[in-house]
Motif scaffolding. Structure first.
Motif, mmCIF file in Angstrom:
data_model
loop_
_atom_site.group_PDB
_atom_site.id
_atom_site.type_symbol
_atom_site.label_atom_id
_atom_site.label_comp_id
_atom_site.label_asym_id
_atom_site.label_seq_id
_atom_site.Cartn_x
_atom_site.Cartn_y
_atom_site.Cartn_z
ATOM 1 N N GLU A 283 2.037 1.189 0.637
ATOM 2 C CA GLU A 283 2.576 2.404 1.238
ATOM 3 C C GLU A 283 2.126 3.638 0.476
ATOM 4 O OE1 GLU A 283 6.837 4.378 2.590
ATOM 5 O OE2 GLU A 283 6.852 2.616 1.284
ATOM 6 N N ARG A 284 2.212 3.603 -0.835
ATOM 7 C CA ARG A 284 1.871 4.775 -1.647
ATOM 8 C C ARG A 284 0.371 5.055 -1.669
ATOM 9 N NH1 ARG A 284 0.743 8.757 -3.347
ATOM 10 N NH2 ARG A 284 1.472 9.885 -5.171
ATOM 11 N N SER A 285 -0.459 4.025 -1.641
ATOM 12 C CA SER A 285 -1.913 4.210 -1.726
ATOM 13 C C SER A 285 -2.569 4.430 -0.373
ATOM 14 C CB SER A 285 -2.569 3.010 -2.407
ATOM 15 O OG SER A 285 -2.460 1.853 -1.595
ATOM 16 N N GLY A 286 -1.881 4.026 0.709
ATOM 17 C CA GLY A 286 -2.479 4.133 2.033
ATOM 18 C C GLY A 286 -3.469 3.012 2.316
ATOM 19 N N VAL A 287 -3.397 1.961 1.540
ATOM 20 C CA VAL A 287 -4.296 0.812 1.694
ATOM 21 C C VAL A 287 -3.478 -0.362 2.221
ATOM 22 C CG1 VAL A 287 -5.769 -0.817 0.443
ATOM 23 C CG2 VAL A 287 -5.826 1.603 -0.140
ATOM 24 N N ALA A 288 -4.023 -1.067 3.184
ATOM 25 C CA ALA A 288 -3.314 -2.205 3.770
ATOM 26 C C ALA A 288 -3.062 -3.295 2.732
ATOM 27 C CB ALA A 288 -4.135 -2.789 4.923
ATOM 28 N N VAL A 289 -1.971 -4.006 2.913
ATOM 29 C CA VAL A 289 -1.634 -5.120 2.025
ATOM 30 C C VAL A 289 -2.795 -6.112 1.966
ATOM 31 C CG1 VAL A 289 -0.103 -7.112 1.733
ATOM 32 C CG2 VAL A 289 0.869 -4.867 2.293
ATOM 33 N N SER A 290 -3.398 -6.401 3.111
ATOM 34 C CA SER A 290 -4.518 -7.352 3.126
ATOM 35 C C SER A 290 -5.686 -6.847 2.277
ATOM 36 C CB SER A 290 -4.978 -7.619 4.559
ATOM 37 O OG SER A 290 -5.396 -6.410 5.174
ATOM 38 N N ALA A 291 -5.918 -5.544 2.270
ATOM 39 C CA ALA A 291 -6.988 -4.980 1.436
ATOM 40 C C ALA A 291 -6.634 -5.117 -0.040
ATOM 41 C CB ALA A 291 -7.242 -3.525 1.794
ATOM 42 N N LEU A 292 -5.373 -4.913 -0.381
ATOM 43 C CA LEU A 292 -4.954 -5.079 -1.780
ATOM 44 C C LEU A 292 -5.129 -6.521 -2.228
ATOM 45 C CD1 LEU A 292 -1.762 -2.836 -1.740
ATOM 46 C CD2 LEU A 292 -3.994 -2.294 -2.750
ATOM 47 N N HIS A 293 -4.796 -7.466 -1.354
ATOM 48 C CA HIS A 293 -5.027 -8.881 -1.675
ATOM 49 C C HIS A 293 -6.522 -9.134 -1.884
ATOM 50 C CE1 HIS A 293 -1.010 -10.197 0.387
ATOM 51 N NE2 HIS A 293 -0.813 -9.612 -0.773
ATOM 52 N N PHE A 294 -7.350 -8.535 -1.024
ATOM 53 C CA PHE A 294 -8.809 -8.677 -1.149
ATOM 54 C C PHE A 294 -9.287 -8.092 -2.480
ATOM 55 C CE2 PHE A 294 -13.078 -6.899 -0.497
ATOM 56 C CZ PHE A 294 -13.773 -8.051 -0.169
ATOM 57 N N TYR A 295 -8.834 -6.882 -2.819
ATOM 58 C CA TYR A 295 -9.216 -6.258 -4.094
ATOM 59 C C TYR A 295 -8.829 -7.150 -5.273
ATOM 60 C CZ TYR A 295 -9.828 -1.753 -1.625
ATOM 61 O OH TYR A 295 -10.227 -0.736 -0.798
ATOM 62 N N GLU A 296 -7.655 -7.747 -5.172
ATOM 63 C CA GLU A 296 -7.213 -8.620 -6.259
ATOM 64 C C GLU A 296 -8.092 -9.872 -6.330
ATOM 65 O OE1 GLU A 296 -3.125 -10.376 -8.218
ATOM 66 O OE2 GLU A 296 -3.124 -9.911 -6.059
ATOM 67 N N ALA A 297 -8.402 -10.447 -5.197
ATOM 68 C CA ALA A 297 -9.261 -11.635 -5.168
ATOM 69 C C ALA A 297 -10.648 -11.343 -5.735
ATOM 70 C CB ALA A 297 -9.378 -12.167 -3.741
ATOM 71 N N LYS A 298 -11.117 -10.109 -5.551
ATOM 72 C CA LYS A 298 -12.445 -9.717 -6.044
ATOM 73 C C LYS A 298 -12.418 -9.204 -7.480
ATOM 74 C CE LYS A 298 -14.757 -10.723 -2.405
ATOM 75 N NZ LYS A 298 -15.668 -11.843 -2.439
ATOM 76 N N GLY A 299 -11.232 -9.200 -8.095
ATOM 77 C CA GLY A 299 -11.141 -8.789 -9.496
ATOM 78 C C GLY A 299 -11.111 -7.295 -9.715
ATOM 79 N N LEU A 300 -10.821 -6.525 -8.686
ATOM 80 C CA LEU A 300 -10.771 -5.071 -8.818
ATOM 81 C C LEU A 300 -9.418 -4.596 -9.349
ATOM 82 C CD1 LEU A 300 -12.491 -4.348 -5.419
ATOM 83 C CD2 LEU A 300 -13.481 -3.897 -7.658
ATOM 84 N N ILE A 301 -8.368 -5.290 -9.001
ATOM 85 C CA ILE A 301 -7.031 -5.001 -9.491
ATOM 86 C C ILE A 301 -6.384 -6.324 -9.875
ATOM 87 C CG2 ILE A 301 -6.735 -2.867 -8.146
ATOM 88 C CD1 ILE A 301 -5.042 -4.463 -6.131
ATOM 89 N N SER A 302 -5.279 -6.244 -10.611
ATOM 90 C CA SER A 302 -4.594 -7.478 -10.989
ATOM 91 C C SER A 302 -3.085 -7.274 -10.893
ATOM 92 C CB SER A 302 -4.981 -7.896 -12.409
ATOM 93 O OG SER A 302 -4.603 -6.888 -13.325
ATOM 94 N N SER A 303 -2.390 -8.380 -10.780
ATOM 95 C CA SER A 303 -0.931 -8.358 -10.718
ATOM 96 C C SER A 303 -0.398 -9.492 -11.562
ATOM 97 C CB SER A 303 -0.468 -8.516 -9.267
ATOM 98 O OG SER A 303 -0.795 -9.808 -8.781
ATOM 99 N N ARG A 304 0.882 -9.447 -11.778
ATOM 100 C CA ARG A 304 1.559 -10.596 -12.391
ATOM 101 C C ARG A 304 2.463 -11.187 -11.315
ATOM 102 N NH1 ARG A 304 6.785 -10.624 -13.659
ATOM 103 N NH2 ARG A 304 7.931 -8.672 -13.446
ATOM 104 N N ARG A 305 2.893 -12.404 -11.514
ATOM 105 C CA ARG A 305 3.777 -13.082 -10.560
ATOM 106 C C ARG A 305 5.179 -13.166 -11.146
ATOM 107 N NH1 ARG A 305 1.710 -14.631 -5.438
ATOM 108 N NH2 ARG A 305 -0.535 -14.432 -5.602
ATOM 109 N N THR A 306 6.169 -12.913 -10.296
ATOM 110 C CA THR A 306 7.555 -13.073 -10.707
ATOM 111 C C THR A 306 7.921 -14.553 -10.657
ATOM 112 O OG1 THR A 306 8.454 -12.890 -8.459
ATOM 113 C CG2 THR A 306 8.130 -10.817 -9.706
ATOM 114 N N ALA A 307 9.146 -14.847 -11.087
ATOM 115 C CA ALA A 307 9.629 -16.229 -11.020
ATOM 116 C C ALA A 307 9.649 -16.719 -9.577
ATOM 117 C CB ALA A 307 11.027 -16.330 -11.635
#
Length: 183
Positions: free
Chosen positions: A18-42
């Protein structure tokens, strides 16, 4: 749009989208390509650090000017993980792309200036093509619109020099507007 409170240090994928204006699917793609990273909750939900918002903005701007994702990933890999990138960090990254962007701008200017006369054989006029590109000489250089695919002018083509002699001038730029008669 939901405003992010200053005390929020991690974002859900929905908040980041919502804040970036980028679709969730694009964020998942960026993460899969190593452009961004996240941590996982429990509960196996993604959480992105707040600085990811700046990284996503950088990705969007870099893509808009035509930088390939592989180069964006390499650039982002040079940024510190432990802090939000500074203006100096971004300036260093963008300066590295300046030469490539200048070459692209020059190519686009050539395209703009030459497009009305010839698209580089695939020609706009079959009648003029035989005059401007006899025996499909540009076809020897490869498929597609050869004049427009050249990045740095005639000298960049294999076997060409920047100063053609009079005997090879017609081979140098066979679709030049000066040699194309009016219909």
């Amino acid at each position: 749009m939901t405003r992010l409170e200053h005390r929020v240090h991690e974002l859900t994928v929905g908040q980041l989208a919502e804040r970036s204006g980028v679709a969730v699917s694009a964020l998942h793609f960026y993460e899969a390509k190593g452009l961004i990273s996240s941590r996982r909750t429990a509960g196996n939900q993604r959480r992105f650090s707040r600085d990811t918002l700046r990284r996503v903005s950088f990705i969007k701007v870099a893509q808009r000017v035509g930088i390939p994702l592989s180069e964006i990933r390499e650039a982002l890999a040079t940024l510190p993980e432990e802090r939000t990138p500074t203006a100096e960090d971004w300036a260093r990254l963008s300066e590295a792309w300046r030469g490539d962007l200048d070459a692209r701008i020059a190519q686009l200017e050539r395209l703009r200036d030459d497009l009305t006369e010839c698209i580089g054989c695939g020609c706009l006029s079959i009648r003029n093509c035989a005059l401007a590109n006899p025996y499909d000489r540009l076809g020897d250089e490869g498929p597609g619109p050869r004049r427009l695919l050249v990045q740095n002018g005639p000298a960049a083509r294999p076997g060409r020099t920047s100063e053609p002699d009079a005997g090879t001038r017609d081979l140098e730029d066979p679709c030049a507007p000066s040699c194309v008669p009016a219909d």
